[in-house]
Design an enzyme around this catalytic site. Structure first.
Site, PDB file in Angstrom:
ATOM      1  N   TYR A  26      16.153   0.488  30.022  1.00 46.08           N
ATOM      2  CA  TYR A  26      16.520   1.837  29.599  1.00 46.08           C
ATOM      3  C   TYR A  26      17.998   2.022  29.274  1.00 46.08           C
ATOM      4  O   TYR A  26      18.407   3.103  28.864  1.00 46.08           O
ATOM      5  CB  TYR A  26      16.094   2.845  30.675  1.00 46.08           C
ATOM      6  CG  TYR A  26      14.627   2.747  30.999  1.00 46.08           C
ATOM      7  CD1 TYR A  26      13.673   3.098  30.051  1.00 46.08           C
ATOM      8  CD2 TYR A  26      14.192   2.274  32.224  1.00 46.08           C
ATOM      9  CE1 TYR A  26      12.322   2.989  30.326  1.00 46.08           C
ATOM     10  CE2 TYR A  26      12.843   2.164  32.516  1.00 46.08           C
ATOM     11  CZ  TYR A  26      11.911   2.517  31.558  1.00 46.08           C
ATOM     12  OH  TYR A  26      10.575   2.408  31.834  1.00 46.08           O
ATOM     13  N   HIS A 103      11.037   7.012  22.822  1.00 45.98           N
ATOM     14  CA  HIS A 103      11.079   6.095  23.969  1.00 45.98           C
ATOM     15  C   HIS A 103      12.329   5.244  23.858  1.00 45.98           C
ATOM     16  O   HIS A 103      12.628   4.718  22.781  1.00 45.98           O
ATOM     17  CB  HIS A 103       9.839   5.196  24.014  1.00 45.98           C
ATOM     18  CG  HIS A 103       8.585   5.967  24.166  1.00 45.98           C
ATOM     19  ND1 HIS A 103       8.210   6.527  25.364  1.00 45.98           N
ATOM     20  CD2 HIS A 103       7.643   6.319  23.256  1.00 45.98           C
ATOM     21  CE1 HIS A 103       7.075   7.178  25.185  1.00 45.98           C
ATOM     22  NE2 HIS A 103       6.715   7.076  23.918  1.00 45.98           N
ATOM     23  N   LEU A 104      13.045   5.107  24.947  1.00 47.11           N
ATOM     24  CA  LEU A 104      14.259   4.289  24.962  1.00 47.11           C
ATOM     25  C   LEU A 104      13.938   2.818  24.748  1.00 47.11           C
ATOM     26  O   LEU A 104      14.612   2.124  23.988  1.00 47.11           O
ATOM     27  CB  LEU A 104      14.993   4.476  26.289  1.00 47.11           C
ATOM     28  CG  LEU A 104      15.601   5.865  26.497  1.00 47.11           C
ATOM     29  CD1 LEU A 104      15.779   6.151  27.970  1.00 47.11           C
ATOM     30  CD2 LEU A 104      16.911   5.965  25.762  1.00 47.11           C
TER      31      LEU A 104
END
Length: 149
Positions: A26, A103-104
């Site tokens: 992340y 979404h990372l």
């Protein structure tokens, strides 16, 4: 843009832990930093952005319901709810607000259970694997989308 558009930036469970949580997947940037960057872009584009993060499905659904006829576009990172929440999907469909799924990490390079999304087929678009930049790209897409309306 002649009117000020309103965008809701929604972040799901555990994203409040960005920067500390699994930086390999992340990144090391905090959610606060991502939100500040989006607010800077919003100011530059004369747009209002409300940022909201919750670890509770109920709170996210309630925020979506509150957005009905109040918000022009939603940027959402449903996090783990991506793979489990029909209820969040139904809330988004109920309010008929266009949205981009963010979404990372590249969910397709991860565990097989992360490959399925309950949102992708009803989203205007999906951005994944581009880290925090994905939020910026989603915001810019929303600006383009709203300009064409």
């Amino acid at each position: 843009m002649s009117q000020t558009h309103r965008i809701l930036l929604l972040n799901g469970p555990n994203l409040n832990m960005l920067g500390a949580r699994e930086p390999k997947h992340y990144g090391s940037i905090s959610l606060t930093s991502i939100e500040e960057k989006i607010q800077t872009l919003a100011t530059q584009h004369n747009v209002k952005v409300e940022c909201f993060q919750a670890n509770s499905e109920e709170k996210l659904i309630n925020k979506i319901h509150e957005s009905f006829q109040q918000v022009d576009f939603i940027l959402i990172n449903p996090a783990a709810y991506t793979h489990t929440s029909v209820a969040l999907r139904d809330a988004l469909l109920a309010v008929s607000i266009p949205f981009v799924e963010i979404h990372l990490s590249n969910v397709h390079k991860r565990e097989p259970f992360r490959h399925h999304s309950y949102f992708s087929d009803v989203a205007e678009g999906v951005i994944c694997g581009l880290g925090a930049k994905g939020y910026e790209f989603a915001f810019l897409f929303a600006m383009d989308y709203l300009a064409k309306k």
